[in-house]
Motif scaffolding. Structure first.
Motif, PDB file in Angstrom:
ATOM      1  N   ILE A 193      49.170 119.380  79.944  1.00 16.35           N
ATOM      2  CA  ILE A 193      48.192 118.778  79.027  1.00 16.35           C
ATOM      3  C   ILE A 193      48.306 117.259  79.048  1.00 16.35           C
ATOM      4  N   GLU A 194      49.542 116.738  79.098  1.00 17.51           N
ATOM      5  CA  GLU A 194      49.721 115.287  79.190  1.00 17.51           C
ATOM      6  C   GLU A 194      49.093 114.741  80.463  1.00 17.51           C
ATOM      7  N   ALA A 195      49.179 115.493  81.534  1.00 17.76           N
ATOM      8  CA  ALA A 195      48.618 115.047  82.816  1.00 17.76           C
ATOM      9  C   ALA A 195      47.105 114.923  82.766  1.00 17.76           C
ATOM     10  N   MET A 196      46.471 115.553  81.767  1.00 21.14           N
ATOM     11  CA  MET A 196      45.023 115.470  81.622  1.00 21.14           C
ATOM     12  C   MET A 196      44.592 114.246  80.831  1.00 21.14           C
ATOM     13  N   GLY A 197      45.547 113.421  80.400  1.00 19.79           N
ATOM     14  CA  GLY A 197      45.203 112.199  79.693  1.00 19.79           C
ATOM     15  C   GLY A 197      45.497 112.217  78.212  1.00 19.79           C
ATOM     16  N   TYR A 198      46.183 113.248  77.737  1.00 21.32           N
ATOM     17  CA  TYR A 198      46.519 113.329  76.316  1.00 21.32           C
ATOM     18  C   TYR A 198      47.883 112.733  76.063  1.00 21.32           C
ATOM     19  N   SER A 199      48.055 112.178  74.863  1.00 18.37           N
ATOM     20  CA  SER A 199      49.356 111.668  74.476  1.00 18.37           C
ATOM     21  C   SER A 199      50.327 112.821  74.267  1.00 18.37           C
ATOM     22  N   THR A 200      51.625 112.482  74.179  1.00 20.47           N
ATOM     23  CA  THR A 200      52.622 113.533  73.947  1.00 20.47           C
ATOM     24  C   THR A 200      52.377 114.246  72.628  1.00 20.47           C
ATOM     25  N   ALA A 201      52.004 113.471  71.585  1.00 21.18           N
ATOM     26  CA  ALA A 201      51.743 114.081  70.285  1.00 21.18           C
ATOM     27  C   ALA A 201      50.548 115.023  70.363  1.00 21.18           C
ATOM     28  N   GLN A 202      49.475 114.585  71.031  1.00 23.61           N
ATOM     29  CA  GLN A 202      48.304 115.439  71.170  1.00 23.61           C
ATOM     30  C   GLN A 202      48.622 116.678  72.009  1.00 23.61           C
ATOM     31  N   ALA A 203      49.359 116.479  73.079  1.00 26.43           N
ATOM     32  CA  ALA A 203      49.704 117.607  73.948  1.00 26.43           C
ATOM     33  C   ALA A 203      50.548 118.635  73.206  1.00 26.43           C
ATOM     34  N   THR A 204      51.459 118.152  72.385  1.00 25.79           N
ATOM     35  CA  THR A 204      52.303 119.066  71.599  1.00 25.79           C
ATOM     36  C   THR A 204      51.466 119.837  70.595  1.00 25.79           C
ATOM     37  N   GLN A 205      50.522 119.133  69.938  1.00 28.92           N
ATOM     38  CA  GLN A 205      49.656 119.805  68.970  1.00 28.92           C
ATOM     39  C   GLN A 205      48.806 120.863  69.665  1.00 28.92           C
TER      40      GLN A 205
END
Length: 855
Positions: free
Chosen positions: A568-580
């Protein structure tokens, strides 16, 4: 324990009160259960009409809330949260005190039905866990309103009218009428109707405010009025900005200024019919309908003059319920069998001034200020911020079905039992529209587009949202409960020692669907349908989730269980967003819980006038789903999707005694309570701009409570009654890692001492009338309003005096009364959720007269 119901007795012995606390009729002195009971005489003498009236008469019982139809009951200090509009319904914790009207549970998420106490046989309060007989929402106790039933073969009718005058307030008046009508030898109808107009006593005074007071501009270290400084993570985004170039337009409430603006009307009726088929079977069917209409608010601002508040939008509530109930009672062989059911339909329509949100709302300026103020780039802020008068239109519809079937063996047997099954099904639909009128003139980055719900989600209204609505929470909650219960008592030594074993198996499922939708990213003319929560998608249990927390439609796609955080992070999301996103894919479909709770009681009756008991009992409250589940917070904290139950273990020693030939009754109990995973509601804008709930802490409670009734033979006609409660509460372990709860602090709404004392003296006059006088005093120590430090404020101690005197003949009576004689500003509740103290107070000094006629 029993608060004296004998205040009107002119005999030389304390009065016997029959209760149904154990779901069988018994003398309150003969059962090993703490019972506070106010019978019909005591309710009349104490002029108990509304929710607050009967709770203030019973030590150890408090009510948090902010006015009619908006209160929550707390018993023995098992409390954590300040009730609030935005947690009153779908987001509300399940009650931890069961609330019954006769055989039917009426407790609802967030706040209870405010049932007017007309034509009541008695009010029973059972402190401590009652879960084996009364289920999930009785972990702290049970409150039961018992109505007078139709009496077959007897005609009676009565009426009561009264008028009263409140110091610095408006006049109040009430009228109620009761009739019992026999129809044939085996059928009767009983009906009661009432109207109670309660005059206001709080003034809405002139004031102004503007957006410069927003939390967005508040620096770290600012000491808030409750003594808690603003932490670094809660400092305003623009707390160091130069605001000299900003034009702040004032909100001005001049058009709403009004004295005594919090008037209320209770109006309703209740009718019941009872048919006796034979000596063994009877059926009772009832219907009740009530409507509360209330304007203004019932809290004051302690920073203003006496009895004053500043409200910038109109406040009102209309709260109506309709209830149909039925109870079939009979005998099958040696078993007494009861089937009871009910359907309750409740609707509320509320308008609330939300302008106080200004003081905690970091994002509020974005919606009502120019973009050059809230996103100025390298330049200093400039432009205009519109007036921050905000309001919420809240509409809710609750439908509840309940059914219970139980059987009881003969009570004279050495082994006796009560067993049964219970089912309830609740559906609550609530829509809250948050209006920011200033958005219509603001220019963040262009005009706001019409807003619509998230597609595919549950919606009670398809949109578009009305003009000025920035947020809409449109949610349906379902609570389904199934229980099987039983209690068995064995007389080990007949008439001397008995053991009771109780258990309840439960299965509860709480579901949530809908949207918590915002207009963020909607400026510029396009509805982005961004941010907020698609609750229907989040809690569908599909293993898929579409993330909408971005203004960029390209960053909006559906994720599955196969996607890792790294993917998910590789798609351009931050770590916080990816975790959520990763967590949200795995969100449960409901908050489900099942299990067994138990109870063990030993009863020793050394004499007919003395009873001692030792009890271990358990209670629980079901969990719920959070609307913003998965939202990330500071320190790696994540808002939980589902709460666990919070569990109570109660260890109690009690006694019931009648001394000196039943001239003196002294009942009491000592208890120790352990609470695991205490549920609470949190409002922390540094995490998310929605209320959410969590299992915040473990806690312990130590307490002593008791009551005394004295009817001396040496002074016929005198009855003295008093009751007391001592509490020592402590949070022993903090679970929520957000620095919002402090170990060692007290629980909410848990005064260390409460007590009351009253004396009633009756005598016969020379012309055959009966006269009486009755003084009373009520005292409460101070407490706090929330276990969440940033949301908590202190409640002051208070002492309140009342007095009544009257005359009665065979068919009529008249009484003069004075309540709150010293005009004490008794603090019943407090709210600091929006960074400003709002204190709910007892009605000021009130004097009046009541006239009753018996036909």
């Amino acid at each position: 324990m029993m608060a004296a119901g004998a205040a009107g007795s002119a005999s030389a012995q304390v009065e016997v009160i029959t209760v149904t606390a154990t779901k069988t009729e018994a003398d309150a002195q003969s059962i090993p259960v703490a019972v506070n009971a106010l019978d019909s005489s005591a309710l009349d003498e104490l002029r108990v009409d509304t929710f607050t009236d009967y709770l203030t008469q019973l030590p150890g019982i408090t009510a948090g809330g902010s006015g009619p139809g908006q209160s929550t009951i707390y018993i023995r200090g098992i409390a954590s949260t300040t009730p609030n509009l935005t947690v009153a319904g779908v987001a509300g914790l399940s009650p931890n005190v069961a609330f019954y009207l006769d055989e039917q549970p009426l407790a609802q998420p967030g706040r209870n039905l405010d049932v007017y106490a007309a034509d009541m046989e008695r009010v029973e309060v059972l402190p401590g866990p009652q879960g084996t007989l009364y289920g999930a929402s009785s972990q702290a106790g049970t409150v039961r309103l018992i109505t007078n039933k139709p009496v077959i073969g007897e005609f009676s009718a009565s009426s009561l009218a009264g008028v009263s005058f409140t110091q610095d307030g408006d006049m109040s008046n009430q009228v109620q009428a009761v009739v019992n009508l026999p129809l044939g030898d085996n059928f009767a109808i009983r009906a009661v109707a009432y109207v109670d107009n309660q005059g206001g006593y709080i003034d809405n005074v002139a004031g102004t405010r503007n957006v410069s007071e927003s939390a967005r501009f508040r620096p770290e270290g600012t000491v808030r009025a409750n003594g808690v400084p603003v932490s670094a993570q809660r400092a305003g985004f623009q707390s160091t900005a130069d605001l000299s170039g900003v034009n702040f337009i004032d909100a001005d409430n001049a058009g709403l200024v009004q004295d005594n603006f919090n008037d209320t009307t209770y109006a309703g009726f209740r009718v019941a019919g009872r048919y006796e088929f034979d000596n063994d079977w009877r059926l009772t069917i009832g219907y009740a309908q009530q409507r509360i209409e209330s304007d203004g608010v019932f809290f004051v601002d302690p920073e203003l003059d006496d009895l004053q508040i500043q409200r910038f939008e109109q406040d009102r509530i209309e709260d109506e319920f309709k209830n149909v109930n039925w109870t079939a009672e009979g005998r099958i062989g040696m078993l007494d069998v009861v089937y009871t059911g009910a359907f309750t339909d409740r609707s509320t329509d509320q308008r609330v001034d939300y302008s106080d949100y200004l003081f905690v709302g970091q994002y509020l300026p974005y919606y009502i200020c120019d973009g050059s103020v809230t996103y100025p780039g390298a330049a200093d802020p400039s432009g205009t911020c519109q007036a921050p008068n905000l309001f919420v239109n809240s509409a809710s519809q609750t439908d509840v079905w309940t059914h219970e079937l139980r059987a009881t063996t003969p009570q004279e047997h050495r082994i006796r039992a009560t067993v049964g099954a219970f089912y309830s099904d609740l559906t609550l639909v609530e829509r809250n529209d948050f209006h920011y009128p200033g958005m219509l003139a603001a220019e963040p980055f262009g005009p706001f587009a019409p807003n619509f719900p998230f597609p595919g989600a549950f919606q009670s209204d398809p949109g578009p949202f009305p003009a000025g609505v920035i947020f809409r929470n449109d949610v349906r909650r379902t609570d389904e409960q199934l229980g099987v219960f039983g209690e068995v008592t064995l007389d080990v030594v007949p008439d001397t020692f008995a053991i009771t074993l109780g258990a309840r198996w439960y299965d509860i499922d709480v579901g949530l669907e809908g949207t918590a939708n915002s207009s963020f990213c909607n400026s510029g003319g396009t509805d982005q349908n961004a941010f907020g929560t698609n609750i229907s998608d989040l809690y569908d249990g599909s293993g898929e989730f579409t993330f909408i927390g971005s203004c960029n439609p390209a960053l909006r796609q559906t994720f599955t269980m196969a996607d890792t955080i790294a993917d998910i992070e590789a798609m351009g999301y931050s770590t916080a967003q990816a975790t959520q996103i990763f967590n949200s894919v795995r969100a449960p479909s409901s908050a489900q819980t099942d299990g067994v709770i138990t109870k063990v009681t030993g009863t020793w009756t050394p004499t007919p006038e003395t009873l001692f008991y030792l009890t271990y009992s358990e209670g629980f409250r079901p969990g719920l789903l959070n609307r913003p589940g998965g939202a990330p917070g500071p320190g790696g904290y994540t808002v939980p999707f589902a709460l666990d139950t919070d569990d109570v273990r109660n260890y109690e020693f009690g006694w019931k005694t009648e001394l000196f030939d039943r001239q003196l009754r002294f009942n009491g109990s000592i208890f120790y309570v352990e609470i695991d995973r205490l549920q609470t509601t949190i409002f922390d804008p540094s995490i998310v701009n929605l209320f959410f709930s969590d299992n915040a802490a473990d806690a312990e409670i130590r307490g002593l409570e008791g009551d005394v009734t004295w009817a001396p033979m040496t002074v016929p006609g005198l009855t003295v009654a008093g009751a007391f409660s001592f509490l020592d509460t402590e949070i022993t372990r903090v679970i929520t890692p957000t620095d919002d709860v402090t170990a060692g602090s007290d629980l909410a709404f848990a005064p260390s001492f409460q007590g009351n004392l009253r004396a009633r003296y009756e005598w016969n006059t020379a012309n055959g009338w009966t006269a009486h006088v009755m003084p009373q005093v009520i005292y409460s120590e101070g407490s706090r309003s929330d276990v969440i430090d940033i949301n908590s404020a202190d409640l002051d101690s208070y002492t309140v005096f009342s007095f009544s005197a009257g005359l009665a003949a065979d068919q009529w009576r008249v009484e003069l009364f004075a309540d709150n004689i010293t005009n004490e500003r008794a603090q019943l509740s407090n709210n600091f959720v929006f960074d400003r103290e709002r204190v709910t107070i007892m009605r000021p000094r009130t004097v009046g007269v009541r006239v009753g006629v018996q036909y």
